[in-house]
Design a protein around this motif. Structure first.
Motif, PDB file in Angstrom:
ATOM      1  N   GLU A 124      16.098 -15.775  22.411  1.00 53.67           N
ATOM      2  CA  GLU A 124      15.447 -15.286  20.944  1.00 53.67           C
ATOM      3  C   GLU A 124      15.915 -15.712  19.650  1.00 53.67           C
ATOM      4  O   GLU A 124      17.053 -15.749  19.466  1.00 53.67           O
ATOM      5  N   GLN A 125      15.012 -16.567  19.161  1.00 57.28           N
ATOM      6  CA  GLN A 125      15.280 -17.290  17.801  1.00 57.28           C
ATOM      7  C   GLN A 125      14.995 -16.602  16.380  1.00 57.28           C
ATOM      8  O   GLN A 125      13.832 -16.145  16.485  1.00 57.28           O
ATOM      9  N   PRO A 126      15.791 -16.158  15.999  1.00 58.69           N
ATOM     10  CA  PRO A 126      15.623 -15.380  14.465  1.00 58.69           C
ATOM     11  C   PRO A 126      14.821 -16.328  13.596  1.00 58.69           C
ATOM     12  O   PRO A 126      14.845 -17.320  13.757  1.00 58.69           O
ATOM     13  N   LEU A 127      13.638 -15.603  13.000  1.00 57.95           N
ATOM     14  CA  LEU A 127      12.726 -16.394  12.290  1.00 57.95           C
ATOM     15  C   LEU A 127      12.575 -16.090  10.780  1.00 57.95           C
ATOM     16  O   LEU A 127      12.350 -16.582   9.998  1.00 57.95           O
ATOM     17  N   TYR A 128      12.651 -14.510  10.672  1.00 57.31           N
ATOM     18  CA  TYR A 128      12.606 -14.036   9.266  1.00 57.31           C
ATOM     19  C   TYR A 128      13.411 -12.966   9.163  1.00 57.31           C
ATOM     20  O   TYR A 128      13.559 -12.083  10.231  1.00 57.31           O
ATOM     21  N   LEU A 129      14.030 -12.600   8.232  1.00 53.13           N
ATOM     22  CA  LEU A 129      14.747 -11.345   7.679  1.00 53.13           C
ATOM     23  C   LEU A 129      13.769 -10.876   6.631  1.00 53.13           C
ATOM     24  O   LEU A 129      13.239 -11.448   5.537  1.00 53.13           O
ATOM     25  N   MET A 130      13.464  -9.649   6.811  1.00 56.82           N
ATOM     26  CA  MET A 130      12.646  -8.882   5.678  1.00 56.82           C
ATOM     27  C   MET A 130      13.252  -7.529   5.198  1.00 56.82           C
ATOM     28  O   MET A 130      12.984  -6.675   5.925  1.00 56.82           O
ATOM     29  N   PRO A 131      13.932  -7.642   4.325  1.00 48.22           N
ATOM     30  CA  PRO A 131      14.493  -6.338   3.562  1.00 48.22           C
ATOM     31  C   PRO A 131      13.248  -5.492   3.217  1.00 48.22           C
ATOM     32  O   PRO A 131      12.303  -5.940   2.637  1.00 48.22           O
ATOM     33  N   LEU A 132      13.443  -4.116   3.409  1.00 50.49           N
ATOM     34  CA  LEU A 132      12.413  -3.129   3.053  1.00 50.49           C
ATOM     35  C   LEU A 132      12.877  -2.164   2.090  1.00 50.49           C
ATOM     36  O   LEU A 132      13.856  -1.349   2.731  1.00 50.49           O
ATOM     37  N   GLY A 133      12.256  -1.779   1.113  1.00 53.14           N
ATOM     38  CA  GLY A 133      13.049  -0.790   0.266  1.00 53.14           C
ATOM     39  C   GLY A 133      11.703  -0.323  -0.630  1.00 53.14           C
ATOM     40  O   GLY A 133      10.915  -1.156  -0.946  1.00 53.14           O
ATOM     41  N   ALA A 171       0.957  -1.275   0.096  1.00 49.13           N
ATOM     42  CA  ALA A 171       0.126  -0.056   0.054  1.00 49.13           C
ATOM     43  C   ALA A 171       0.964   1.366   0.044  1.00 49.13           C
ATOM     44  O   ALA A 171       0.545   2.355  -0.428  1.00 49.13           O
ATOM     45  N   MET A 172       2.116   1.223   0.411  1.00 51.85           N
ATOM     46  CA  MET A 172       2.840   2.144   0.371  1.00 51.85           C
ATOM     47  C   MET A 172       4.201   2.256  -0.601  1.00 51.85           C
ATOM     48  O   MET A 172       5.011   3.189  -0.572  1.00 51.85           O
ATOM     49  N   ASP A 173       3.951   1.322  -1.547  1.00 50.65           N
ATOM     50  CA  ASP A 173       4.798   1.299  -2.601  1.00 50.65           C
ATOM     51  C   ASP A 173       6.270   0.945  -2.258  1.00 50.65           C
ATOM     52  O   ASP A 173       7.363   1.060  -2.695  1.00 50.65           O
ATOM     53  N   ILE A 174       6.130   0.160  -1.046  1.00 52.77           N
ATOM     54  CA  ILE A 174       7.635  -0.506  -0.375  1.00 52.77           C
ATOM     55  C   ILE A 174       7.470  -2.125  -0.524  1.00 52.77           C
ATOM     56  O   ILE A 174       6.672  -2.792  -0.137  1.00 52.77           O
ATOM     57  N   GLY A 175       8.548  -2.257  -1.078  1.00 51.91           N
ATOM     58  CA  GLY A 175       8.619  -3.908  -1.279  1.00 51.91           C
ATOM     59  C   GLY A 175       9.221  -4.809  -0.225  1.00 51.91           C
ATOM     60  O   GLY A 175      10.328  -4.120   0.396  1.00 51.91           O
ATOM     61  N   THR A 176       9.114  -5.986  -0.305  1.00 51.08           N
ATOM     62  CA  THR A 176       9.589  -6.900   0.917  1.00 51.08           C
ATOM     63  C   THR A 176       9.952  -8.173   0.195  1.00 51.08           C
ATOM     64  O   THR A 176       9.214  -8.431  -0.643  1.00 51.08           O
ATOM     65  N   VAL A 177      10.681  -9.065   0.686  1.00 52.72           N
ATOM     66  CA  VAL A 177      10.719 -10.275   0.887  1.00 52.72           C
ATOM     67  C   VAL A 177      11.068 -11.167   2.004  1.00 52.72           C
ATOM     68  O   VAL A 177      11.912 -10.576   2.813  1.00 52.72           O
ATOM     69  N   VAL A 178      10.317 -12.166   2.393  1.00 53.13           N
ATOM     70  CA  VAL A 178      10.521 -13.123   3.637  1.00 53.13           C
ATOM     71  C   VAL A 178      11.571 -13.983   3.304  1.00 53.13           C
ATOM     72  O   VAL A 178      11.891 -14.638   2.009  1.00 53.13           O
ATOM     73  N   ILE A 179      12.918 -13.569   4.120  1.00 56.06           N
ATOM     74  CA  ILE A 179      14.207 -14.581   3.858  1.00 56.06           C
ATOM     75  C   ILE A 179      14.352 -15.738   5.279  1.00 56.06           C
ATOM     76  O   ILE A 179      14.249 -15.165   6.392  1.00 56.06           O
ATOM     77  N   GLY A 180      14.203 -16.934   4.945  1.00 62.38           N
ATOM     78  CA  GLY A 180      14.398 -17.942   5.955  1.00 62.38           C
ATOM     79  C   GLY A 180      15.799 -18.537   5.757  1.00 62.38           C
ATOM     80  O   GLY A 180      15.879 -19.609   6.787  1.00 62.38           O
ATOM     81  N   ALA A 181      16.395 -18.514   4.812  1.00 59.44           N
ATOM     82  CA  ALA A 181      17.822 -19.102   4.800  1.00 59.44           C
ATOM     83  C   ALA A 181      18.841 -18.311   5.441  1.00 59.44           C
ATOM     84  O   ALA A 181      19.182 -17.280   4.652  1.00 59.44           O
ATOM     85  N   PHE A 182      19.433 -18.596   6.330  1.00 61.26           N
ATOM     86  CA  PHE A 182      20.216 -17.950   7.068  1.00 61.26           C
ATOM     87  C   PHE A 182      20.916 -18.773   8.196  1.00 61.26           C
ATOM     88  O   PHE A 182      20.311 -20.023   8.675  1.00 61.26           O
ATOM     89  N   ARG A 183      22.178 -18.488   8.735  1.00 55.54           N
ATOM     90  CA  ARG A 183      22.701 -19.157   9.784  1.00 55.54           C
ATOM     91  C   ARG A 183      22.085 -18.355  11.068  1.00 55.54           C
ATOM     92  O   ARG A 183      22.392 -17.498  11.267  1.00 55.54           O
TER      93      ARG A 183
END
Length: 225
Positions: free
Chosen positions: A213-222, A187-199
């Motif tokens: 605290e267990q990391p679950l998702y990385l979500m780049p935003l731009g 709705a804000m013209d900001i894109g993202t992707v969910v990333i689950g592949a990481f160490r």
């Protein structure tokens, strides 16, 4: 002597004025109130939802960061602490960290969203995207994005009520919150992707996550190109 003191005070003021508005590590940064109505329909955001891995270089404003954080875990009913995403038994196991770089409004660093206060607390100073990029198996979206949202889960909060099913519920909740961010961003013209592949350990180290605290998702935003 008076003239030397004046010069020193002016010099200190000049240094403190440089950079963003962050008051320093551990300090609370009040966020602008989130918008609760908009011009784009929920149907349109569902129809247009896409995973976006390449972004414009423009920084996100404090208002945009605030809106995206609220979409993930914002409080919508303070009395009962209802949030934008459902939580099993209201146990709220998610933590939201935001890696910010190049902002006019915030210093580069890692900020934790505080849902009850709708504020940020700077936990780490400096741009940590390179460390997160390495932990994320070299995925370029992490380096390109001016903001990276990291969702972590504290399973023990939910396990107190639901025992061995807690981990399943925490993973479900992360999915609910991530979809909120997708739709709000669209709705804000900001894109993202969910990333689950990481160490996991490398992400925890880069963000200095607390025990449990267990990391679950990385979500780049731009901004979408």
């Amino acid at each position: 002597m008076r003239s030397l003191l004046t010069i020193m005070m002016l010099s200190m003021a000049s240094v403190s004025a440089q950079g963003g508005t962050s008051p320093g590590q551990g300090s609370s940064i009040a966020l602008p109130e989130p918008k609760r109505t908009g011009e784009v329909s929920i149907e349109a955001t569902l129809d247009q939802r896409r995973s976006v891995r390449s972004y414009d270089s423009a920084a996100l404003s404090l208002e945009e960061i605030a809106q995206l954080a609220w979409a993930a875990q914002g409080v919508t009913e303070p009395q009962d602490e209802l949030r934008t995403a459902p939580s099993a038994g209201g146990t709220f196991p998610l933590e939201i960290d935001l890696l910010v770089a190049g902002s006019d409004d915030l210093e580069d660093g890692v900020y934790r969203y505080q849902p009850r206060e709708h504020s940020l607390v700077q936990r780490i100073a400096g741009d940590r995207r390179s460390d997160l990029h390495d932990a994320g198996l070299g995925q370029t979206a992490i380096l390109e994005a001016p903001v990276v949202m990291v969702m972590s889960g504290v399973v023990s909060r939910t396990a107190r009520r639901y025992g061995p099913r807690a981990e399943r519920y925490v993973h479900m909740e992360a999915g609910h919150a991530a979809q909120n961010v997708y739709l709000q961003g669209n709705a804000m013209d900001i894109g993202t992707v969910v990333i689950g592949a990481f160490r996991d350990e490398a992400v925890s180290s880069a963000l200095e996550l607390n025990r449990g605290e267990q990391p679950l998702y990385l979500m780049p935003l731009g901004r979408m190109r």
